[in-house]
Design an enzyme around this catalytic site. Structure first.
Site, short mmCIF file in Angstrom:
data_model
loop_
_atom_site.label_atom_id
_atom_site.label_comp_id
_atom_site.label_asym_id
_atom_site.label_seq_id
_atom_site.Cartn_x
_atom_site.Cartn_y
_atom_site.Cartn_z
N GLY A 513 -9.89 -26.85 10.96
CA GLY A 513 -8.94 -27.07 10.85
C GLY A 513 -7.90 -25.94 11.20
N GLY A 515 -3.36 -24.66 11.82
CA GLY A 515 -1.81 -24.57 12.32
C GLY A 515 -0.98 -24.01 11.66
N SER A 517 1.12 -23.89 9.65
CA SER A 517 1.50 -23.55 8.75
C SER A 517 0.16 -22.90 7.96
CB SER A 517 2.02 -24.90 7.62
OG SER A 517 1.11 -25.85 8.03
N GLY A 518 -1.37 -23.11 8.14
CA GLY A 518 -2.64 -22.64 7.76
C GLY A 518 -3.51 -23.16 7.94
N VAL A 520 -7.00 -25.51 7.38
CA VAL A 520 -7.77 -26.39 6.54
C VAL A 520 -9.51 -25.91 6.38
CG1 VAL A 520 -8.33 -28.39 5.76
CG2 VAL A 520 -6.11 -27.37 7.46
N LYS A 534 -6.12 -26.92 2.45
CA LYS A 534 -5.48 -26.25 3.12
C LYS A 534 -4.75 -24.89 2.73
CE LYS A 534 -1.87 -27.01 6.93
NZ LYS A 534 -1.01 -27.13 7.41
N ASP A 626 6.09 -32.42 12.05
CA ASP A 626 5.34 -31.66 13.62
C ASP A 626 4.41 -32.32 13.94
OD1 ASP A 626 4.09 -29.67 15.29
OD2 ASP A 626 2.63 -28.62 13.19
#
Length: 824
Positions: A513, A515, A517-518, A520, A534, A626
């Site tokens: 994953g 996103g 913010s970071g 995963v 994450k 979010d």
């Protein structure tokens, strides 16, 4: 005087590859020795082991096997490097050379190698899947056992155009057998019998065309995979499922020694067949050898018998078939013995159409090579066919054909007796051991004395040195335990080191994953738990501030929130460790047709409960900021869990009015209007995003994609998701068809109309532009639960369609002017 000797002894100890304990990986310059039974590689989850496996007297193969022993004490081997060339039980080893090549040697003779070269640092590691992998520290794979299978295919191991499964010779002989599973030139997955002299396909049925059996031959790729839940799928459209379908059991797909392809599941110390390619073992070619007949009965199993006039050739192995009692003479008068319901799949000497029985008989009589013929009537052509055979292969009974066996007339009376059933004589099976001549090294008494003296002299110093290290180690461990205990009490969950998480994720190689913010990654922790790790990209946050926020996250506990197991803060590294969700995110499932209406309603309810907990039940006021399908994860039962919460903003209960953010947060298409117009941020921003997510889940349409609609006055126009749904509901009010026009076509009309209509109305109210018109998340939960208790009334949810329905709040707002909306 003892210091030099001590240095020599310590150097010898350090240069030793390893002790007799097991390893997780092998690095350059190290070896696994056949003389040390515990020199094995173990997968991180402990399921698989790899090392030298004894296959006979003084015979070993380097193999991979299931660590769990069966009820009979044996282990199940799934791969071998040198199945046809075993090595000795002395001075044989597997070495990872400094050149990057893995070699298997028998004394000093090279037996097998990977033929890999690299200047990078590499290591040999046994993965949890059973795949033995040689890779660089950066994760680049140089060689893997999955690319060279033996007789077994493990879950997630692909069978491709470059690989095949080859059976073992027998239950006790692991060398290559006669049966193969691979993709033929017509791209069809087939089973083949091949003993170098004879070769034939027997599965799928050679009598049928592939497309008649559901196979396709026009595909360009050749790949087949067994997934962990027991589903098997091939590129030629062949697929099957295990009888015990579902994740959990250990499985393997094996071409057995009898030529059948079977799927096994491990159940309480024994392998249980959960699928097989052929229910009748006599369908396998070569199972009884030439000049024999195979019979199968469910009670008695498979039986092999020689045809009249023939005897078993090798009493320890039926694959050799049968040989005649008599010598074939061309000038001797022959007779033919009739055998109804018998057929052989073999090459014919001659094939004639529309001939008489006598002509067919005469054709076989005049040929020295002919040992029988088949004479049958073909309905399609309307005439008789004659097949003269020189070799009788794969004989079977119970069919509508008749076979005539050629026998010498002078010995016909001896063949009229009942055919004797031949059985295998296993007592005559002998395992041939391997022998090698070993050159004994000459011993030097002086060197031997010096070595013993060095050991004795340095022993005292080593013991003292180790004692000092032990005392220092205990003191350091005690201080670490105290620090860790304080942290455990303060946060309620564990602190991980960066090295631990780097190892768990295999150097962050498996991304699941990504996103704002970071990123995963999937990882396996030291306690064998599978985790989602994450790696935050915003590393400017101070350690104290970060610890304050993660301590709050660690105290959050709700069935609809992802459980946080720990964190890491080292230098600029900031990581969070979560539980791993089997079914990934809602975003992936919306487009995969896996969600029926019941699952969608439960996801809506569970997500609302999780957000209500964050907004109203925590000690701090937690905003998500979010909410989107990517941050709603689904467990093994498709129950939703809100993820990625708590790091956007935390507030005290009394600090709601002072909420402020230095920048916009969220994802385009799901952001509330407050972000665009710099209005105070409250929990209603999450409510708005929740409403958009629910509409996307119901309709299957992305909120950022345009929806084309026909307007009588304006022609074709483009509308966004929220506006489009409201428009549909407003235009069709009264005729009850609006829900059918917006519902995701993947549900194929199978849904509860009342529940879906309720969910749409609640979602639209959540997506109101005025935050004061939006309900709280706890109110959303009440409205959805009220319908479950038959207390809900549609009139309790206002359906407001105002002039600003077409307003979409993104980074650039051009569709509606707020002052015009206020006037209207």
């Amino acid at each position: 005087m003892c210091a030099p000797f001590l240095f020599i002894v310590i150097s010898l100890l350090l240069s030793s590859p390893f002790s007799s304990s097991t390893l997780l990986r092998l690095t350059k310059g190290l070896s696994l020795s056949v003389e040390k039974p515990n020199n094995v590689l173990i997968s991180a989850n402990g399921v698989f082991s790899s090392g030298f496996y004894q296959v006979g007297k003084n015979a070993y193969c380097f193999a991979i096997w299931y660590s769990q022993s069966l009820d009979d004490g044996n282990h199940t081997v799934v791969w071998m490097a040198n199945r046809d060339t075993p090595v000795n039980g002395r001075r044989s080893k597997l070495s990872l050379l400094k050149t990057g090549n893995i070699i298997l040697t028998d004394v000093d003779q090279r037996i097998w190698a990977t033929e890999t070269t690299t200047t990078s640092l590499v290591q040999l590691e046994l993965y949890d899947t059973g795949n033995l992998v040689l890779h660089t520290l950066e994760g680049k794979i140089l060689w893997q056992s999955f690319n060279s299978p033996t007789d077994t295919l493990l879950p997630l191991q692909p069978l491709t155009q470059n690989t095949m499964l080859v059976s073992s010779r027998s239950q006790s002989n692991y060398s290559s057998g006669f049966y193969k599973l691979y993709f033929d030139d017509d791209n069809v997955l087939r089973l083949q019998f091949d003993d170098l002299e004879k070769s034939s396909f027997y599965w799928p049925s050679p009598w049928a065309q592939p497309w008649d059996l559901g196979r396709i031959t026009y595909n360009n790729s050749r790949i087949a995979v067994l997934d962990p839940s027991g589903h098997f799928k091939s590129s030629d459209n062949f697929k099957f499922s295990a009888a015990d379908l579902g994740t959990g059991p250990k499985r393997r797909l094996t071409v057995d020694v009898d030529g059948n392809l079977r799927l096994y599941s491990l159940n309480k110390g024994a392998w249980v067949v959960t699928w097989q390619a052929m229910s009748n073992p006599c369908s396998v070619h070569g199972i009884c050898g030439p000049n024999s007949v195979c019979n199968y009965h469910r009670q008695g199993g498979r039986r092999c018998n020689c045809i009249p006039g023939f005897k078993m050739k090798n009493h320890t192995d039926w694959s050799y078939g049968c040989e005649p009692y008599f010598n074939v003479l061309c000038d001797e008068e022959a007779v033919f013995k009739k055998h109804p319901h018998l057929d052989f799949y073999s090459q014919e000497i001659g094939y004639s159409r529309n001939v008489t029985f006598e002509s067919c008989k005469e054709m076989c009589s005049q040929s020295c090579n002919c040992i029988g013929f088949q004479y049958k009537f073909e309905i399609k052509s309307g005439y008789y066919l004659c097949y003269a055979k020189a070799l009788l292969l794969d004989g079977t009974e119970g069919i509508e054909h008749t076979m005539y066996i050629k026998l010498p007339k002078s010995k016909l009376s001896s063949f009229d007796k009942p055919t004797r059933e031949f059985r295998l004589d296993c007592s005559q099976q002998v395992t041939t051991p391997l022998y090698r001549n070993y050159k004994k090294k000459q011993e030097n008494s002086m060197v031997k004395f010096m070595l013993w003296f060095a050991c004795g002299c340095g022993g005292v110093e080593i013991i003292g040195f180790l004692f000092v290290l032990y005392v220092l180690y205990k003191d350091r461990q005690g201080s670490r335990a105290t620090e860790k205990g304080y942290l455990q009490v303060g946060t309620g969950f564990r602190k991980y080191t960066y090295a631990e998480l780097k190892k768990a994720t295999r150097n962050f190689s498996i991304e699941i994953g990504r996103g704002g913010s970071g990123v995963v990654y999937k990882g396996t922790l030291s306690d064998n738990r599978v985790a989602a790790i994450k790696r935050l990209t915003e590393a400017n946050q101070g350690e104290e501030e970060f610890l304050a926020e993660v301590s709050t996250i660690g105290r959050l506990n709700h069935m609809n929130l992802t459980e946080t197991w720990g964190y890491c803060v080292e230098g600029k590294h900031r990581l969070l460790v979560y539980e791993y969700m089997e079914h990934s995110s809602l975003a992936e499932n919306i487009t995969s047709n896996t969600l029926d209406w019941k699952k969608r309603f439960e996801i809506a309810l569970g997500t609302a409960k999780g957000l209500a907990y964050l907004h109203e039940e925590c000690l701090e006021w937690v905003l998500h900021c979010d909410v989107k399908p990517h941050n709603i994860l689904l467990d093994s039962n498709y129950q939703p869990k809100v993820a990625d919460f708590g790091m956007s903003k935390l507030f005290n209960r009394g600090g709601i009015g002072n909420s402020s953010f230095s920048r916009m947060r969220g994802t385009r298409g799901y952001m509330a209007p407050e972000w665009v117009y710099n209005l105070p941020i409250t929990s209603k921003v999450d409510v708005y995003s929740y409403g958009v997510v629910m509409l996307e889940m119901i309709t299957g349409r992305s909120p950022t994609a345009t929806v084309h609609a026909v307007d009588d006055n304006e022609g074709m126009e483009q509308r966004r998701l929220v506006t489009w749904v409201r428009k549909k509901m407003h235009e069709t009010t009264g005729n009850g068809s609006w829900i059918e026009e917006i519902i995701d076509t993947a549900m194929d009309g199978e849904y509860d109309k009342n529940k879906m209509e309720l969910l749409v109305r609640v979602a639209l109210q959540c997506a109101e532009e005025d935050k004061n018109a939006r309900p709280t998340m706890s109110k959303v939960v009440e409205m959805l639960l009220a319908h479950e208790n038959d207390e809900f009334e549609k009139s309790s949810i206002p359906c407001i369609i105002d002039a600003c329905d077409s307003l979409i709040f993104e980074y650039d707002v051009e569709e509606c002017d707020l002052e015009e909306c206020a006037e209207e």
